[in-house]
Write an enzyme that holds these catalytic residues in place. Structure first.
Site, PDB file in Angstrom:
ATOM      1  N   LYS A   1       0.475  -6.601   5.584  1.00 32.38           N
ATOM      2  CA  LYS A   1       1.116  -7.895   5.863  1.00 32.38           C
ATOM      3  C   LYS A   1       2.697  -7.968   5.099  1.00 32.38           C
ATOM      4  O   LYS A   1       2.773  -7.844   4.028  1.00 32.38           O
ATOM      5  CB  LYS A   1       0.303  -8.861   5.661  1.00 32.38           C
ATOM      6  CG  LYS A   1       0.511 -10.409   5.919  1.00 32.38           C
ATOM      7  CD  LYS A   1       0.466 -10.644   7.340  1.00 32.38           C
ATOM      8  CE  LYS A   1       0.703 -12.019   7.719  1.00 32.38           C
ATOM      9  NZ  LYS A   1      -0.400 -12.718   7.238  1.00 32.38           N
ATOM     10  N   HIS A   2       3.941  -8.554   5.961  1.00 36.51           N
ATOM     11  CA  HIS A   2       4.921  -8.302   5.162  1.00 36.51           C
ATOM     12  C   HIS A   2       5.307  -6.940   4.416  1.00 36.51           C
ATOM     13  O   HIS A   2       5.854  -7.127   3.390  1.00 36.51           O
ATOM     14  CB  HIS A   2       5.144  -9.515   4.357  1.00 36.51           C
ATOM     15  CG  HIS A   2       4.878 -10.725   5.113  1.00 36.51           C
ATOM     16  ND1 HIS A   2       5.796 -11.016   6.235  1.00 36.51           N
ATOM     17  CD2 HIS A   2       4.131 -11.797   4.942  1.00 36.51           C
ATOM     18  CE1 HIS A   2       5.520 -12.335   6.758  1.00 36.51           C
ATOM     19  NE2 HIS A   2       4.298 -12.662   6.003  1.00 36.51           N
TER      20      HIS A   2
ATOM     21  N   ASN B   1       7.095  -4.529  -8.719  1.00 36.79           N
ATOM     22  CA  ASN B   1       6.371  -3.609  -9.361  1.00 36.79           C
ATOM     23  C   ASN B   1       4.868  -3.776  -8.771  1.00 36.79           C
ATOM     24  O   ASN B   1       4.383  -4.845  -7.994  1.00 36.79           O
ATOM     25  CB  ASN B   1       6.183  -4.381 -10.801  1.00 36.79           C
ATOM     26  CG  ASN B   1       7.331  -3.907 -11.724  1.00 36.79           C
ATOM     27  OD1 ASN B   1       7.661  -3.128 -11.982  1.00 36.79           O
ATOM     28  ND2 ASN B   1       7.662  -5.445 -12.328  1.00 36.79           N
TER      29      ASN B   1
ATOM     30  N   HIS C   1      11.399  -0.365  -3.022  1.00 36.99           N
ATOM     31  CA  HIS C   1      11.963  -1.665  -3.144  1.00 36.99           C
ATOM     32  C   HIS C   1      12.440  -2.234  -1.767  1.00 36.99           C
ATOM     33  O   HIS C   1      12.306  -1.471  -0.896  1.00 36.99           O
ATOM     34  CB  HIS C   1      13.323  -1.810  -3.982  1.00 36.99           C
ATOM     35  CG  HIS C   1      12.982  -1.505  -5.267  1.00 36.99           C
ATOM     36  ND1 HIS C   1      13.274  -0.539  -6.164  1.00 36.99           N
ATOM     37  CD2 HIS C   1      12.463  -2.389  -6.505  1.00 36.99           C
ATOM     38  CE1 HIS C   1      13.035  -0.368  -7.460  1.00 36.99           C
ATOM     39  NE2 HIS C   1      12.377  -1.801  -7.636  1.00 36.99           N
TER      40      HIS C   1
END
Length: 538
Positions: A289-290, A432, A538
């Site tokens: 999800k996302h 993180n 990231h």
């Protein structure tokens, strides 16, 4: 030094009286050539293209007749001649150009149809070095660029998909092509040669192992126009670059509505994650999800793996992406469709499974024919203001790492299996990243926090919520292991994991305070393993 322009206005309509056709991809060639000939256009062609046109009974003039020079060097030299390039580059309303064309008997060419040697396909096939080099087109790009530059008088067509539009436009304009149409063809032509050269330069960099070449070029072909990007006010398109790595770009969509920008981004993330699991060893399922995993698990079957993955965070799984490392079978499909899902992606799907998914008409089902190799080298590109960040793919795999036990207590065999499992997942969680796992299933995931402690607490909170939803008396993190994508800079992140009930930890190590973290682990009877590899994402 820039070349001064003579500022000669381009005509709107240019009648097409003579066309040069030289194509590698002969799709639609004969019908197109026949339509041009019927419209009274004189056809000039080269090599195999000329033979194909002539064999169809269509009158065609060989380019050697135009140049007065035969094709030589296995066809490497055939169109690189002033009679061709003068016909393409001559500015017809410039008195000096017109005089030069008359003096040297150069006949203008109004339409050029060229598609290039199939370099990308030959490269992707794994052909030998010499074969790939031989498929670097020289004359083709030269004609394409010359025609595109002189679009004031010449129309350039670079792919069969445009044949119909050319014929329709000719018919609508009495056998002529308007300037705006020629400009659009020129823009497409320059983009095509740019992508072609990007593929060639990229291949050379790979072959010569030049990690950071002085110039970087990237190219791709439009696969589909998105309805919008990440948000409705953003436009977006999906481009493919010919890379055969199994995934969303190479998949066949068996059913469902068009993929959105976010669907493609999330599906790619899901399939790259599930590719970490060898299908010969285990069945594995990842729910995304996302672009973050909300549940990943291994099992004896896909159905078992899916149910374990779903149990990690059933709330977030709603509207998510499901990736599988084996053929989608009916049993797994029946469970997956019980929860609203945007996309299912798998190497293959059984007929029975496809029929079950088909009952959900909007659910996309993609099959790829294989899994991405997590060890395969490659590059990743990210745009920033004024430039591009380019790096190698993170192809470190936990099975290949030299794991080091740094605590007094070593992990048990079961803990070590879960530690490796959790670290595989942490590689694909936004930093993180904290991943709790138990019995080769995630039980809590904390992603994308500015503080690693927060990621630990969020993951633990997720596990508590999942336990309550399933009716368990205690959080699923009790007796689990935990993975961190980067080192714990302080002992507080470790202590948060201990508080959640973790019994073993896997992390890269390398902090100035590693000894403090190890000491805290020993004080709480925790086993800890260092990998020596970080997985920031990231």
């Amino acid at each position: 030094m820039a070349v001064a322009a003579k500022n000669i206005p381009a005509p709107d309509l240019v009648p097409v009286r003579r066309a040069l056709l030289s194509v590698s991809d002969k799709t639609g060639l004969i019908d197109f050539a026949a339509a041009l000939a019927k419209a009274g256009v004189e056809l000039i062609s080269t090599g195999g293209t000329a033979k194909s046109i002539a064999a169809a009974g269509i009158a065609v003039r060989d380019v050697s007749e135009l140049t007065g020079f035969p094709e030589i060097m296995d066809g490497r030299v055939k169109t690189l001649h002033p009679s061709v390039h003068g016909a393409l580059l001559g500015v017809r309303d410039d008195p000096e150009h017109a005089a030069a064309m008359r003096e040297h008997g150069i006949e203008p060419i109004d339409l050029v149809v060229v598609n290039l040697y199939p370099f990308e396909e030959v490269r992707a096939s794994g052909a030998a070095y010499t074969a790939v080099v031989e498929n670097i087109d020289i004359g083709g790009p030269a004609m394409v660029r010359a025609s595109a530059k002189n679009h004031a008088y010449v129309a350039i067509v670079t792919e069969p998909e445009d044949y119909a539009a050319v014929l329709e436009t000719l018919a609508a304009n009495g056998g002529a092509l308007p300037l705006d149409f020629r400009k659009r063809l020129a823009a497409k032509a320059f983009a095509r040669t740019a992508a072609y050269d990007a593929a060639i330069s990229g291949w050379f960099a790979e072959e010569l192992k030049i990690e950071q070449p002085s110039w970087r070029a990237f190219g791709g072909r439009l696969h589909s126009v998105m309805r919008y990007g990440e948000n409705p006010h953003q436009s977006a398109g999906f481009y493919v670059n010919g890379d055969k790595r199994p995934g969303v770009a190479t998949a066949r969509q068996l059913q469902g509505k068009q993929l959105s920008y976010n669907n493609i981004n999330d599906t790619d993330a899901a399939y790259e994650l599930v590719g970490e699991f060898d299908p010969a060893r285990t069945a594995a399922v990842a729910i995304i999800k996302h672009a973050n995993p909300c549940g990943v698990a291994e099992g004896a079957s896909l159905r078992e793996a899916y149910l374990k993955a779903l149990a990690c965070d059933p709330v977030s799984a709603f509207g998510g992406i499901v990736a599988l490392n084996r053929l989608l079978d009916a049993e797994a499909a029946e469970e997956i469709v019980k929860t609203f899902t945007e996309v299912i992606i798998a190497p293959e799907a059984s007929e029975a499974a496809a029929a079950i998914v088909a009952a959900k008409k909007n659910l996309r089902l993609l099959v790829t024919g294989g899994l991405p190799d997590p060890r395969q080298a490659g590059i990743m590109v990210k745009s920033v203001a004024g430039g591009l960040l380019v790096q190698g793919r993170d192809n470190a795999v936990v099975d290949d790492l030299d794991l080091k036990v740094v605590t007094r207590r070593a992990p048990t065999e079961a803990e070590m299996a879960d530690l490796k499992f959790a670290f595989r997942i942490a590689k694909h969680v936004k930093s993180n990243a904290i991943v709790y796992a138990k019995d080769r299933a995630t039980v809590g995931v904390g992603a994308g926090q500015m503080s690693r402690v927060d990621s630990s607490r969020i993951a633990a909170r997720k596990a508590l919520d999942a336990a309550e939803a399933a009716g368990h008396a205690e959080p699923l993190t009790r007796g689990s292991v935990v993975a961190s994508d980067a080192f714990f800079p302080f002992a507080d992140g470790l202590l948060a994991a201990v508080e959640a009930g973790a019994t073993a930890v896997i992390q890269p190590g390398g902090s100035m305070r590693d000894e403090d973290v190890i000491k805290a682990a020993d004080e709480h009877g925790i086993a800890m393993v260092f990998t020596g590899i970080r997985h920031f994402r990231h």
